[in-house]
Every structure is written in C-alpha cells, then in structure tokens.
Design a protein around this motif. Structure first.
Motif, PDB file in Angstrom:
ATOM      1  N   GLY A   1       0.603  -1.307   0.005  1.00 63.44           N
ATOM      2  CA  GLY A   1       0.113   0.100  -0.003  1.00 63.44           C
ATOM      3  C   GLY A   1       0.939   1.069   0.058  1.00 63.44           C
ATOM      4  N   ALA A   2       1.779   1.166   0.670  1.00 63.34           N
ATOM      5  CA  ALA A   2       2.797   2.295   0.913  1.00 63.34           C
ATOM      6  C   ALA A   2       3.434   2.470  -0.440  1.00 63.34           C
ATOM      7  CB  ALA A   2       3.842   2.118   2.025  1.00 63.34           C
ATOM      8  N   ARG A   3       3.989   1.658  -1.033  1.00 62.80           N
ATOM      9  CA  ARG A   3       4.598   1.749  -2.505  1.00 62.80           C
ATOM     10  C   ARG A   3       3.536   2.146  -3.551  1.00 62.80           C
ATOM     11  NH1 ARG A   3       9.356  -1.150  -3.854  1.00 62.80           N
ATOM     12  NH2 ARG A   3       8.608  -1.614  -5.985  1.00 62.80           N
ATOM     13  N   ARG A   4       2.175   1.761  -3.512  1.00 62.01           N
ATOM     14  CA  ARG A   4       1.294   2.110  -4.283  1.00 62.01           C
ATOM     15  C   ARG A   4       1.153   3.473  -4.307  1.00 62.01           C
ATOM     16  NH1 ARG A   4      -2.643   0.414  -7.937  1.00 62.01           N
ATOM     17  NH2 ARG A   4      -4.342   1.543  -7.936  1.00 62.01           N
ATOM     18  N   THR A   5       0.981   4.033  -2.994  1.00 63.96           N
ATOM     19  CA  THR A   5       0.773   5.434  -2.620  1.00 63.96           C
ATOM     20  C   THR A   5       1.897   6.526  -3.398  1.00 63.96           C
ATOM     21  OG1 THR A   5      -0.241   5.019  -0.843  1.00 63.96           O
ATOM     22  CG2 THR A   5       0.342   7.319  -1.010  1.00 63.96           C
ATOM     23  N   LEU A   6       3.193   5.922  -3.267  1.00 58.76           N
ATOM     24  CA  LEU A   6       4.237   6.594  -3.937  1.00 58.76           C
ATOM     25  C   LEU A   6       4.245   6.726  -5.577  1.00 58.76           C
ATOM     26  CD1 LEU A   6       7.457   5.579  -1.740  1.00 58.76           C
ATOM     27  CD2 LEU A   6       6.253   7.688  -1.828  1.00 58.76           C
ATOM     28  N   MET A   7       3.552   5.686  -5.992  1.00 58.58           N
ATOM     29  CA  MET A   7       3.499   5.594  -7.510  1.00 58.58           C
ATOM     30  C   MET A   7       2.201   6.209  -8.067  1.00 58.58           C
ATOM     31  SD  MET A   7       4.973   1.842  -8.292  1.00 58.58           S
ATOM     32  CE  MET A   7       4.165   0.855  -7.219  1.00 58.58           C
ATOM     33  N   LEU A   8       1.198   6.736  -7.080  1.00 56.43           N
ATOM     34  CA  LEU A   8       0.063   7.265  -7.490  1.00 56.43           C
ATOM     35  C   LEU A   8       0.221   8.485  -8.232  1.00 56.43           C
ATOM     36  CD1 LEU A   8      -2.761   6.898  -4.630  1.00 56.43           C
ATOM     37  CD2 LEU A   8      -2.665   5.574  -7.005  1.00 56.43           C
ATOM     38  N   ASP A   9      -0.461   8.653  -9.451  1.00 53.58           N
ATOM     39  CA  ASP A   9      -0.395  10.014 -10.321  1.00 53.58           C
ATOM     40  C   ASP A   9      -1.459  11.053  -9.967  1.00 53.58           C
ATOM     41  OD1 ASP A   9       1.933   9.123 -11.775  1.00 53.58           O
ATOM     42  OD2 ASP A   9       0.412   7.982 -13.203  1.00 53.58           O
ATOM     43  N   THR A  10      -2.440  10.497  -9.351  1.00 52.53           N
ATOM     44  CA  THR A  10      -3.707  10.990  -8.994  1.00 52.53           C
ATOM     45  C   THR A  10      -3.870  11.267  -7.323  1.00 52.53           C
ATOM     46  OG1 THR A  10      -5.145   9.121  -8.977  1.00 52.53           O
ATOM     47  CG2 THR A  10      -5.136  10.296 -10.842  1.00 52.53           C
ATOM     48  N   ILE A  11      -2.939  12.320  -7.028  1.00 56.71           N
ATOM     49  CA  ILE A  11      -3.056  12.816  -5.568  1.00 56.71           C
ATOM     50  C   ILE A  11      -3.403  14.157  -5.671  1.00 56.71           C
ATOM     51  CG2 ILE A  11      -1.932  13.041  -3.299  1.00 56.71           C
ATOM     52  CD1 ILE A  11      -0.099  10.604  -3.896  1.00 56.71           C
ATOM     53  N   HIS A  12      -4.521  14.374  -4.918  1.00 57.27           N
ATOM     54  CA  HIS A  12      -4.920  15.789  -4.963  1.00 57.27           C
ATOM     55  C   HIS A  12      -4.697  16.438  -3.451  1.00 57.27           C
ATOM     56  CE1 HIS A  12      -6.638  15.088  -8.802  1.00 57.27           C
ATOM     57  NE2 HIS A  12      -7.203  14.026  -8.152  1.00 57.27           N
ATOM     58  N   PHE A  13      -4.207  17.469  -3.419  1.00 58.89           N
ATOM     59  CA  PHE A  13      -3.958  18.267  -2.033  1.00 58.89           C
ATOM     60  C   PHE A  13      -4.808  19.331  -2.060  1.00 58.89           C
ATOM     61  CE2 PHE A  13      -0.050  15.651  -2.937  1.00 58.89           C
ATOM     62  CZ  PHE A  13       0.322  15.270  -1.676  1.00 58.89           C
ATOM     63  N   GLN A  14      -5.151  19.407  -0.683  1.00 48.93           N
ATOM     64  CA  GLN A  14      -6.323  20.631  -0.556  1.00 48.93           C
ATOM     65  C   GLN A  14      -6.148  21.073   0.931  1.00 48.93           C
ATOM     66  OE1 GLN A  14     -10.373  19.283  -1.744  1.00 48.93           O
ATOM     67  NE2 GLN A  14     -11.184  20.591  -0.099  1.00 48.93           N
ATOM     68  N   GLU A  15      -6.271  22.414   1.115  1.00 52.15           N
ATOM     69  CA  GLU A  15      -6.180  22.896   2.437  1.00 52.15           C
ATOM     70  C   GLU A  15      -7.522  22.756   3.492  1.00 52.15           C
ATOM     71  OE1 GLU A  15      -5.257  27.145   2.258  1.00 52.15           O
ATOM     72  OE2 GLU A  15      -3.207  26.853   1.529  1.00 52.15           O
ATOM     73  N   GLU A  16      -7.195  22.412   4.505  1.00 55.54           N
ATOM     74  CA  GLU A  16      -8.309  22.017   5.377  1.00 55.54           C
ATOM     75  C   GLU A  16      -8.164  22.649   6.823  1.00 55.54           C
ATOM     76  OE1 GLU A  16     -11.371  21.925   7.096  1.00 55.54           O
ATOM     77  OE2 GLU A  16     -11.831  20.411   5.431  1.00 55.54           O
TER      78      GLU A  16
END
Length: 200
Positions: free
Chosen positions: A139-154
């Motif tokens: 799961g950690a490796r997959r997260t590093l390879m994800l192209d679709t990560i959206h960052f948003q302020e909260e």
C-alpha cells in the motif's frame, strides 16, 4: 480515498484515512496442502486485522486506492505536504519490508509443526504478521506511485490540533465535523495517541 495529514511537533506526517469498508483481502480458492495453508494464514490475518497498529492498517487500505485526496493544514504548502507524505510512505516501506522478512523467517521453523493436529501458533501467527506487513508495504509503495493525488487545504486540521493542545474540551465539535465530512472513524482516539506518543 480521503486522507487527512496531521503533523507531529517535529513536523512529521501523521496521516489519518477514511473509514475502510473492508480492510481484509479476498482469499482465492486454493486446493491442496499449500492452498489450505494460505487459506488459514489469510483467516488468521483477518482475525488479527483490527488489533494491528493503525498506520499498518491504513497502508494496507491504501493498496486499493486509485485516487487520493489529501487534506492538509493551510500553513503547509501543497509541495511540502506531498514531501511529508512521501517521507512517511518511504519510512513505512522500510519498516514493513524489514518486518515482512523477520516474521517470515520466524514462521519457517513452525512449518515443521503443521502436520500435528491443533492450532499451530508458531507458524500461523508469524506468517499472518508477515502477510500484514507485506500488504502494508504494498500500500505504501502504491501511494508513492499514484499519479492522482490531490492536495487541498483544510482549516479544521489546524483548529483541531490547536484545540487539542490548548483546550481539549473545545475540540469535540471540530472533530465531529471532520469525521462526518471525510468519513473518518475514531479520530479523537487517534489524535490522543499522537499527542501521547509525542510526550513519551
């Protein structure tokens, strides 16, 4: 999947993810002796799953994510939030790789006890823990390879973290709002553990 990026006093990431509908992996139907061993290892892992450390369960859950929405403090730049998340995942990969091997090696002597009737905890428990660390690493490796990560302020992240330090009684409303908005579970408990870990 929603992921809230809280932080420790040292500035390290402390991610908290949305509620997992099914944290367990499907077991393929296997025949024969090896298939039966795999089935029992997976069943043992499923029984242990809710007792595993939170971030191990979170990383395991992330292996099924094709898209990630990361909420972070307004005081943190998105590129810095990304760097912190990557750092957390790289540390997780190292940790879970090590423990996959350690538990796998510990399980090996127990293989010789499998023909004996009764529960073989010397094999199935370390084998299930090895599986758990392997899935968390995946799961950690997959997260590093994800192209679709959206960052948003909260802004509620700052509000919750500040209230936990200054006025713990006041924090419940903001916690409830975060839990409902992002489908979180046990947020109060997780953040109390974060504060406890920092004090120790």
């Amino acid at each position: 999947m929603n992921l809230l990026l809280f932080e420790t006093q040292k500035g390290d990431a402390f991610p908290i993810g949305e509620r997992d509908s099914d944290g367990n992996q499907e077991v393929r139907k296997n025949s024969g002796r090896i298939g039966q061993l795999k089935k029992i290892i997976h069943e043992t892992y499923r029984k242990l799953f809710n007792k595993l450390p939170y971030h191990e369960r979170l990383c395991t859950q992330l292996r099924n994510s094709s898209e990630l929405r990361v909420m972070h403090s307004p005081g943190v730049d998105p590129s810095e939030a990304h760097r912190r998340l990557d750092h957390f995942m790289k540390l997780s990969i190292s940790k879970h790789t090590l423990w996959t091997w350690i538990n796998g090696i510990v399980a090996i002597p127990g293989i010789f006890l499998t023909p004996i009737p009764g529960p073989n905890v010397f094999f199935f428990y370390p084998a299930a823990r090895s599986l758990g660390h392997y899935l968390a690493r995946k799961g950690a490796r997959r997260t590093l390879m994800l192209d679709t990560i959206h960052f948003q302020e909260e802004p509620l992240i700052d509000e919750v973290q500040n209230d936990l330090k200054m006025d713990p009684e006041k924090v419940s409303a903001a916690l409830s709002e975060l839990e409902q908005r992002y489908n979180l579970f046990d947020l109060d408990k997780l953040l109390k553990r974060l504060n406890k870990d920092e004090r120790e």
